[in-house]
Design a protein around this motif. Sequence first.
Motif, PDB file in Angstrom:
ATOM      1  N   TRP A 128       0.827  -1.208   0.000  1.00 16.63           N
ATOM      2  CA  TRP A 128       0.000   0.000   0.000  1.00 16.63           C
ATOM      3  C   TRP A 128       0.865   1.265   0.000  1.00 16.63           C
ATOM      4  O   TRP A 128       0.428   2.317  -0.482  1.00 16.63           O
ATOM      5  N   ILE A 129       2.071   1.171   0.519  1.00 11.31           N
ATOM      6  CA  ILE A 129       2.954   2.336   0.530  1.00 11.31           C
ATOM      7  C   ILE A 129       3.243   2.791  -0.896  1.00 11.31           C
ATOM      8  O   ILE A 129       3.182   3.984  -1.215  1.00 11.31           O
ATOM      9  N   HIS A 130       3.528   1.834  -1.765  1.00 11.06           N
ATOM     10  CA  HIS A 130       3.867   2.161  -3.152  1.00 11.06           C
ATOM     11  C   HIS A 130       2.642   2.613  -3.943  1.00 11.06           C
ATOM     12  O   HIS A 130       2.774   3.359  -4.916  1.00 11.06           O
ATOM     13  N   GLN A 131       1.451   2.205  -3.530  1.00  8.76           N
ATOM     14  CA  GLN A 131       0.233   2.597  -4.228  1.00  8.76           C
ATOM     15  C   GLN A 131      -0.285   3.966  -3.788  1.00  8.76           C
ATOM     16  O   GLN A 131      -0.814   4.729  -4.602  1.00  8.76           O
ATOM     17  N   LEU A 132      -0.132   4.286  -2.495  1.00  7.72           N
ATOM     18  CA  LEU A 132      -0.749   5.496  -1.953  1.00  7.72           C
ATOM     19  C   LEU A 132       0.207   6.676  -1.803  1.00  7.72           C
ATOM     20  O   LEU A 132      -0.234   7.802  -1.575  1.00  7.72           O
ATOM     21  N   HIS A 133       1.512   6.437  -1.890  1.00 10.65           N
ATOM     22  CA  HIS A 133       2.516   7.505  -1.834  1.00 10.65           C
ATOM     23  C   HIS A 133       2.319   8.426  -0.615  1.00 10.65           C
ATOM     24  O   HIS A 133       2.021   9.616  -0.753  1.00 10.65           O
ATOM     25  N   PRO A 134       2.488   7.902   0.583  1.00  9.47           N
ATOM     26  CA  PRO A 134       2.278   8.696   1.790  1.00  9.47           C
ATOM     27  C   PRO A 134       3.357   9.763   1.971  1.00  9.47           C
ATOM     28  O   PRO A 134       4.448   9.674   1.398  1.00  9.47           O
ATOM     29  N   LEU A 191      12.952  -4.782   8.334  1.00  8.94           N
ATOM     30  CA  LEU A 191      12.312  -5.803   7.507  1.00  8.94           C
ATOM     31  C   LEU A 191      11.899  -5.270   6.140  1.00  8.94           C
ATOM     32  O   LEU A 191      10.940  -5.750   5.546  1.00  8.94           O
ATOM     33  N   GLY A 192      12.626  -4.282   5.654  1.00  9.50           N
ATOM     34  CA  GLY A 192      12.372  -3.813   4.295  1.00  9.50           C
ATOM     35  C   GLY A 192      11.996  -2.357   4.156  1.00  9.50           C
ATOM     36  O   GLY A 192      11.683  -1.899   3.050  1.00  9.50           O
ATOM     37  N   THR A 193      12.035  -1.597   5.232  1.00 10.08           N
ATOM     38  CA  THR A 193      11.719  -0.167   5.160  1.00 10.08           C
ATOM     39  C   THR A 193      12.937   0.603   4.658  1.00 10.08           C
ATOM     40  O   THR A 193      14.062   0.339   5.070  1.00 10.08           O
ATOM     41  N   ASP A 194      12.711   1.573   3.749  1.00  8.74           N
ATOM     42  CA  ASP A 194      13.818   2.396   3.278  1.00  8.74           C
ATOM     43  C   ASP A 194      13.341   3.814   2.985  1.00  8.74           C
ATOM     44  O   ASP A 194      12.144   4.079   2.904  1.00  8.74           O
ATOM     45  N   ARG A 195      14.275   4.709   2.820  1.00  9.98           N
ATOM     46  CA  ARG A 195      13.966   6.140   2.698  1.00  9.98           C
ATOM     47  C   ARG A 195      13.226   6.503   1.421  1.00  9.98           C
ATOM     48  O   ARG A 195      12.660   7.596   1.331  1.00  9.98           O
ATOM     49  N   SER A 196      13.202   5.603   0.448  1.00  8.90           N
ATOM     50  CA  SER A 196      12.495   5.895  -0.798  1.00  8.90           C
ATOM     51  C   SER A 196      10.977   5.766  -0.648  1.00  8.90           C
ATOM     52  O   SER A 196      10.226   6.156  -1.543  1.00  8.90           O
ATOM     53  N   MET A 197      10.516   5.256   0.484  1.00  8.54           N
ATOM     54  CA  MET A 197       9.085   5.006   0.659  1.00  8.54           C
ATOM     55  C   MET A 197       8.265   6.277   0.855  1.00  8.54           C
ATOM     56  O   MET A 197       7.061   6.292   0.581  1.00  8.54           O
ATOM     57  N   ALA A 198       8.888   7.344   1.357  1.00  5.99           N
ATOM     58  CA  ALA A 198       8.148   8.576   1.629  1.00  5.99           C
ATOM     59  C   ALA A 198       9.148   9.710   1.847  1.00  5.99           C
ATOM     60  O   ALA A 198      10.336   9.474   2.096  1.00  5.99           O
ATOM     61  N   PRO A 199       8.679  10.953   1.776  1.00  8.10           N
ATOM     62  CA  PRO A 199       9.568  12.078   2.077  1.00  8.10           C
ATOM     63  C   PRO A 199      10.151  12.026   3.481  1.00  8.10           C
ATOM     64  O   PRO A 199      11.273  12.486   3.710  1.00  8.10           O
ATOM     65  N   LEU A 200       9.371  11.467   4.441  1.00 11.25           N
ATOM     66  CA  LEU A 200       9.864  11.295   5.802  1.00 11.25           C
ATOM     67  C   LEU A 200       9.630   9.859   6.236  1.00 11.25           C
ATOM     68  O   LEU A 200       8.490   9.388   6.247  1.00 11.25           O
ATOM     69  N   VAL A 201      10.703   9.155   6.591  1.00  8.78           N
ATOM     70  CA  VAL A 201      10.615   7.760   7.019  1.00  8.78           C
ATOM     71  C   VAL A 201      11.219   7.657   8.419  1.00  8.78           C
ATOM     72  O   VAL A 201      12.353   8.086   8.650  1.00  8.78           O
ATOM     73  N   ILE A 202      10.445   7.086   9.330  1.00  6.24           N
ATOM     74  CA  ILE A 202      10.831   7.006  10.739  1.00  6.24           C
ATOM     75  C   ILE A 202      10.879   5.543  11.168  1.00  6.24           C
ATOM     76  O   ILE A 202       9.957   4.771  10.872  1.00  6.24           O
ATOM     77  N   GLY A 203      11.918   5.158  11.871  1.00  4.59           N
ATOM     78  CA  GLY A 203      12.039   3.804  12.404  1.00  4.59           C
ATOM     79  C   GLY A 203      12.004   3.833  13.925  1.00  4.59           C
ATOM     80  O   GLY A 203      12.649   4.679  14.540  1.00  4.59           O
ATOM     81  N   LEU A 204      11.255   2.917  14.517  1.00  2.00           N
ATOM     82  CA  LEU A 204      11.181   2.841  15.965  1.00  2.00           C
ATOM     83  C   LEU A 204      12.136   1.774  16.488  1.00  2.00           C
ATOM     84  O   LEU A 204      12.005   0.593  16.165  1.00  2.00           O
ATOM     85  N   GLY A 205      13.116   2.208  17.290  1.00  2.00           N
ATOM     86  CA  GLY A 205      13.987   1.269  17.973  1.00  2.00           C
ATOM     87  C   GLY A 205      15.166   0.762  17.178  1.00  2.00           C
ATOM     88  O   GLY A 205      15.516   1.291  16.116  1.00  2.00           O
ATOM     89  N   PRO A 206      15.807  -0.310  17.674  1.00  3.59           N
ATOM     90  CA  PRO A 206      16.992  -0.871  17.028  1.00  3.59           C
ATOM     91  C   PRO A 206      16.688  -1.425  15.634  1.00  3.59           C
ATOM     92  O   PRO A 206      15.555  -1.782  15.330  1.00  3.59           O
ATOM     93  N   GLY A 207      17.731  -1.484  14.819  1.00  4.12           N
ATOM     94  CA  GLY A 207      17.597  -2.070  13.487  1.00  4.12           C
ATOM     95  C   GLY A 207      17.612  -1.056  12.373  1.00  4.12           C
ATOM     96  O   GLY A 207      17.660  -1.418  11.197  1.00  4.12           O
ATOM     97  N   PHE A 208      17.568   0.233  12.719  1.00  4.74           N
ATOM     98  CA  PHE A 208      17.562   1.295  11.719  1.00  4.74           C
ATOM     99  C   PHE A 208      18.729   2.239  11.956  1.00  4.74           C
ATOM    100  O   PHE A 208      19.200   2.394  13.084  1.00  4.74           O
ATOM    101  N   CYS A 209      19.151   2.906  10.887  1.00  7.09           N
ATOM    102  CA  CYS A 209      20.204   3.908  10.997  1.00  7.09           C
ATOM    103  C   CYS A 209      19.694   5.205  10.386  1.00  7.09           C
ATOM    104  O   CYS A 209      19.440   5.271   9.168  1.00  7.09           O
ATOM    105  N   ALA A 210      19.507   6.214  11.212  1.00  4.37           N
ATOM    106  CA  ALA A 210      19.049   7.516  10.728  1.00  4.37           C
ATOM    107  C   ALA A 210      20.096   8.117   9.800  1.00  4.37           C
ATOM    108  O   ALA A 210      21.276   8.153  10.119  1.00  4.37           O
ATOM    109  N   GLY A 211      19.630   8.558   8.638  1.00  7.37           N
ATOM    110  CA  GLY A 211      20.543   9.074   7.632  1.00  7.37           C
ATOM    111  C   GLY A 211      20.965   8.028   6.633  1.00  7.37           C
ATOM    112  O   GLY A 211      21.619   8.340   5.641  1.00  7.37           O
TER     113      GLY A 211
END
Length: 272
Positions: A92-98, A111-131
């Motif tokens: 739905w992310i690719h269809q609705l362009h949030p 588990l597959g989240t990346d910065r191309s999904m939206a103008p602002l992408v936020i990750g909660l907790g370990p497993g992500f690297c801001a920037g």
Amino acid sequence: MKIKDCLVIVRGGGDLATGTIYSLFSCGFKVLVLEMNQPTTIRRLAAFSQVMYENEIQVEDVRARRADTLEEIRACWDEGILPVAEDPKGNWIHQLHPQVVVDGIIAKKNLGTDRSMAPLVIGLGPGFCAGDDVDVVIETMRGHSLGRIISKGRAKPNTGIPGVIAGFSRERVIHAPAAGIMKEAAAIGDIVRKGDVIAWIGDVPVYATIDGVLRGLLHEGLTVPEGFKIADIDPRIKEQGNCVTISDKARTIAGGVLQAVLMYGNREGWEM
């Protein structure tokens, strides 16, 4: 852009993500939650993920409903109801362009989240690297930094040690003693004593490890591996009401997310 037109898609509807979802939805953002078919949320009576089992639920004063089509999603928004869709891959992310994507899966890894999904992408907790794979990380570890916005780098690594409640940490969290199908023998909110049978995994009983309130219990019928987290006991017997309300931890994380979203919106000139 007005807040009511800003689409935020949240991956995951567990109890920690629910604090963020509730906050954003209550503030007027257009929110869509993406979940798996059989969520494994323990504190499920305080989580929007429970929609996947009951079709329509309410957490505090927010109603949520399962929505499988774009028409159903839009109908929810029109009715002031939070839509929850089965979509673990984020189609739905690719269809609705949030405008905003929040990864609230709390998997301790990306588990597959990346910065191309939206103008602002936020990750909660370990497993992500801001920037790197997300724009912002929100700290989820209890303590002084809980809810902190991290614009460069990572959250603190997962320790695997549950937070301390009334002097209990590891003792209050119960894991499956065997592999098999989960069956309830008690209900969330029940007062239990150490040694009470609260569930069965196949023919193997699961015992309460301490006295307290059964705050969380995995949904019946799920097949679990040995060692899987299936229950949570709160030793504070007077806190039964906490079983169905959003936790202090989830609300603090939500504050960090909301601040990050509004900071971004302010830079973009959103109308509040």
